[in-house]
Design a protein around this motif. Structure first.
Motif, mmCIF file in Angstrom:
data_model
loop_
_atom_site.group_PDB
_atom_site.id
_atom_site.type_symbol
_atom_site.label_atom_id
_atom_site.label_comp_id
_atom_site.label_asym_id
_atom_site.label_seq_id
_atom_site.Cartn_x
_atom_site.Cartn_y
_atom_site.Cartn_z
ATOM 1 N N ILE A 194 -2.171 -2.971 -7.932
ATOM 2 C CA ILE A 194 -3.502 -2.424 -8.659
ATOM 3 C C ILE A 194 -4.550 -2.498 -7.487
ATOM 4 O O ILE A 194 -4.952 -3.507 -7.040
ATOM 5 N N ILE A 195 -4.911 -1.203 -6.938
ATOM 6 C CA ILE A 195 -5.922 -1.483 -5.977
ATOM 7 C C ILE A 195 -7.288 -0.645 -6.444
ATOM 8 O O ILE A 195 -7.135 0.352 -7.314
ATOM 9 N N GLY A 196 -8.222 -0.952 -5.934
ATOM 10 C CA GLY A 196 -9.778 -0.570 -6.346
ATOM 11 C C GLY A 196 -10.670 -0.443 -5.115
ATOM 12 O O GLY A 196 -10.528 -0.883 -4.148
ATOM 13 N N ALA A 197 -11.600 0.437 -5.432
ATOM 14 C CA ALA A 197 -12.786 0.814 -4.491
ATOM 15 C C ALA A 197 -13.798 1.443 -5.647
ATOM 16 O O ALA A 197 -13.678 1.725 -6.523
ATOM 17 N N ARG A 198 -15.206 1.344 -4.828
ATOM 18 C CA ARG A 198 -16.313 1.747 -5.517
ATOM 19 C C ARG A 198 -16.174 3.178 -6.054
ATOM 20 O O ARG A 198 -16.567 3.789 -7.095
ATOM 21 N N THR A 199 -15.726 4.150 -5.057
ATOM 22 C CA THR A 199 -15.421 5.467 -5.212
ATOM 23 C C THR A 199 -14.177 5.834 -4.468
ATOM 24 O O THR A 199 -13.711 5.186 -3.513
ATOM 25 N N ARG A 200 -13.850 7.231 -4.800
ATOM 26 C CA ARG A 200 -12.517 7.629 -4.304
ATOM 27 C C ARG A 200 -12.535 7.620 -2.444
ATOM 28 O O ARG A 200 -11.593 7.385 -1.532
ATOM 29 N N ASP A 201 -13.900 7.978 -1.831
ATOM 30 C CA ASP A 201 -14.030 8.071 -0.574
ATOM 31 C C ASP A 201 -13.697 6.610 0.093
ATOM 32 O O ASP A 201 -13.588 6.673 1.305
ATOM 33 N N LEU A 202 -13.968 5.565 -0.560
ATOM 34 C CA LEU A 202 -13.827 4.318 -0.060
ATOM 35 C C LEU A 202 -12.341 3.460 -0.215
ATOM 36 O O LEU A 202 -12.168 2.636 0.170
ATOM 37 N N LEU A 203 -11.742 4.469 -0.882
ATOM 38 C CA LEU A 203 -10.231 3.904 -1.249
ATOM 39 C C LEU A 203 -9.541 3.804 0.164
ATOM 40 O O LEU A 203 -9.518 4.874 0.880
ATOM 41 N N ILE A 204 -8.834 2.667 0.332
ATOM 42 C CA ILE A 204 -8.023 2.825 1.671
ATOM 43 C C ILE A 204 -6.411 2.574 1.250
ATOM 44 O O ILE A 204 -6.137 1.860 0.189
ATOM 45 N N MET A 205 -5.354 3.065 2.231
ATOM 46 C CA MET A 205 -4.174 2.689 2.146
ATOM 47 C C MET A 205 -3.292 2.888 0.824
ATOM 48 O O MET A 205 -2.306 2.412 0.505
ATOM 49 N N GLU A 206 -3.849 3.937 0.173
ATOM 50 C CA GLU A 206 -3.079 4.269 -0.932
ATOM 51 C C GLU A 206 -1.449 4.782 -0.856
ATOM 52 O O GLU A 206 -0.675 4.132 -1.547
ATOM 53 N N ASP A 207 -1.262 5.378 0.377
ATOM 54 C CA ASP A 207 0.218 5.770 0.625
ATOM 55 C C ASP A 207 0.850 4.692 0.888
ATOM 56 O O ASP A 207 2.182 4.480 0.444
ATOM 57 N N MET A 208 0.330 3.858 1.639
ATOM 58 C CA MET A 208 1.251 2.640 2.218
ATOM 59 C C MET A 208 1.435 1.598 0.943
ATOM 60 O O MET A 208 2.526 1.027 0.879
ATOM 61 N N MET A 209 0.507 1.526 0.214
ATOM 62 C CA MET A 209 0.582 0.668 -1.062
ATOM 63 C C MET A 209 1.604 1.137 -2.216
ATOM 64 O O MET A 209 2.469 0.212 -2.651
ATOM 65 N N ALA A 210 1.705 2.490 -2.131
ATOM 66 C CA ALA A 210 2.497 3.099 -3.153
ATOM 67 C C ALA A 210 4.136 2.872 -2.618
ATOM 68 O O ALA A 210 4.905 2.514 -3.423
ATOM 69 N N ALA A 211 4.133 2.936 -1.273
ATOM 70 C CA ALA A 211 5.492 2.662 -0.605
ATOM 71 C C ALA A 211 6.034 1.269 -0.831
ATOM 72 O O ALA A 211 7.199 0.990 -0.793
ATOM 73 N N ALA A 212 4.950 0.274 -1.000
ATOM 74 C CA ALA A 212 5.400 -1.057 -0.930
ATOM 75 C C ALA A 212 5.572 -1.689 -2.427
ATOM 76 O O ALA A 212 5.670 -2.777 -2.733
ATOM 77 N N SER A 213 5.214 -0.658 -3.428
ATOM 78 C CA SER A 213 5.543 -0.913 -4.848
ATOM 79 C C SER A 213 6.217 -0.303 -5.485
ATOM 80 O O SER A 213 6.612 1.159 -5.285
ATOM 81 N N GLU A 214 6.809 -0.730 -6.696
ATOM 82 C CA GLU A 214 7.208 0.018 -7.822
ATOM 83 C C GLU A 214 6.434 1.173 -8.414
ATOM 84 O O GLU A 214 6.735 2.069 -8.555
ATOM 85 N N LYS A 215 5.444 0.622 -8.744
ATOM 86 C CA LYS A 215 4.399 1.436 -9.086
ATOM 87 C C LYS A 215 2.895 1.049 -8.810
ATOM 88 O O LYS A 215 2.689 -0.130 -8.618
ATOM 89 N N LEU A 216 2.124 2.050 -8.551
ATOM 90 C CA LEU A 216 0.863 1.774 -7.864
ATOM 91 C C LEU A 216 -0.178 2.371 -8.884
ATOM 92 O O LEU A 216 -0.261 3.428 -9.491
ATOM 93 N N GLU A 217 -1.176 1.380 -9.333
ATOM 94 C CA GLU A 217 -2.319 1.842 -10.246
ATOM 95 C C GLU A 217 -3.653 1.963 -9.274
ATOM 96 O O GLU A 217 -3.935 1.021 -8.487
ATOM 97 N N VAL A 218 -4.420 2.667 -9.481
ATOM 98 C CA VAL A 218 -5.638 3.162 -8.390
ATOM 99 C C VAL A 218 -6.726 3.127 -9.663
ATOM 100 O O VAL A 218 -6.912 3.781 -10.456
ATOM 101 N N CYS A 219 -7.754 2.377 -9.161
ATOM 102 C CA CYS A 219 -9.032 2.235 -10.009
ATOM 103 C C CYS A 219 -10.307 2.529 -8.900
ATOM 104 O O CYS A 219 -10.314 2.235 -7.719
#
Length: 285
Positions: free
Chosen positions: A132-157
């Motif tokens: 489960i990863i989060g940031a204030r806005t979408r523009d400030l979100l980092i490493m989404e693809d890398m976290m998805a690859a490291a997880s069975e499921k990724l939740e973004v907030c």
């Protein structure tokens, strides 16, 4: 000298990724450990948890937010240039073993970089990893693809609802804590208030929770005592006893107060650097 072989700006240029040539460190590094970096002879020694370590390529990856003088010095290093010092691996690695149930990995802001290597380690050990990863806005979100690859499921907030779940990581975390599947452990890194609320929430469900503390640090050998934290009423040093601790045992009031102890000096230091003046105040990340 430790050459920067890859440099990438993220989160609208406020966050920078560096891949650094450090073969001996890369060979020994384990998830959860950190390095100390120094840009030049007069630079501050800054601790950063490794987002990744590639022993085959002899490289480590660090990701930092540009905030004060020292991280601005880091930002101004281009690909092909080098850090004067990179020391590590330091700290205790994350205890990773295969366990029944879900391993929930929670990262906020640049804390996503901290939990990335940990998520990879838990997944490699055969665990079911939900991140489960989060940031204030979408523009400030980092490493989404890398976290998805490291997880069975990724939740973004995102706090503003511009992407993924609208709200804080704790909203999604609560859904999993109250779900049908057993949660074996929660591992968390990010801003101190976020980690505090995660630990407070998981305590109500009696779920073991590790937090990676970003205490102010100087020598990273346990000698100076600058990074001391109170864990379960006892003094511990983040550099040699951590950086991960039981989130339910952290004295959060003390920890957060110590994090802000040098804010005025950090502000002056950054201002002087931006103005091109010699900076007489040493601190300032």
């Amino acid at each position: 000298m430790y050459k920067i072989v890859k440099r990438r700006e993220m989160a609208q240029g406020t966050v920078v990724l560096n891949e650094i040539e450090a073969p001996l460190i890369a060979r020994k590094a384990r998830p959860g450990q950190f390095v100390i970096l120094r840009a030049n002879e007069t630079g501050e020694r800054v601790p950063l948890t490794m987002a990744e370590a590639n022993a085959d390529q002899g490289r480590i990856t660090v990701i930092y937010q540009v905030v004060g003088k020292s991280t601005k010095l880091f930002r101004d290093l281009d690909e092909g240039q080098a850090y004067l010092d990179v020391v590590g691996p330091l700290g205790r690695p994350t205890h990773i073993e295969k366990r029944p149930g879900l391993a929930l990995v929670v990262g906020g802001g640049t804390g996503v970089a901290v939990v990335h290597n940990i998520a990879k380690g838990f997944k490699a050990a055969g665990n079911r990893v939900i991140s489960i990863i989060g940031a204030r806005t979408r523009d400030l979100l980092i490493m989404e693809d890398m976290m998805a690859a490291a997880s069975e499921k990724l939740e973004v907030c995102t706090d503003d609802g511009s992407y993924g779940h609208h709200g804080f990581v704790t909203n999604v975390l609560k859904d999993y804590l109250e779900g049908r599947e057993k949660v074996s452990e929660v591992i968390c890194a990010g801003p101190a208030p976020m980690m505090r609320f995660v630990a407070k929430m998981t305590a109500g469900y009696n779920i073991p929770t590790l937090v990676s503390l970003n205490a102010i640090m100087i020598d990273a050998t346990g000698m100076c005592g600058c990074c001391r934290v109170s864990i379960g009423g006892r003094t511990r040093f983040t550099c040699v006893d951590g950086p991960e601790f039981d989130g339910h045992q952290v004295d959060w009031d003390e920890f957060m107060q110590r994090l802000t102890a040098y804010k005025p000096q950090e502000f002056i230091s950054a201002e002087q650097y931006d103005a091109g003046h010699p900076c007489k105040i040493g601190r300032g990340r």
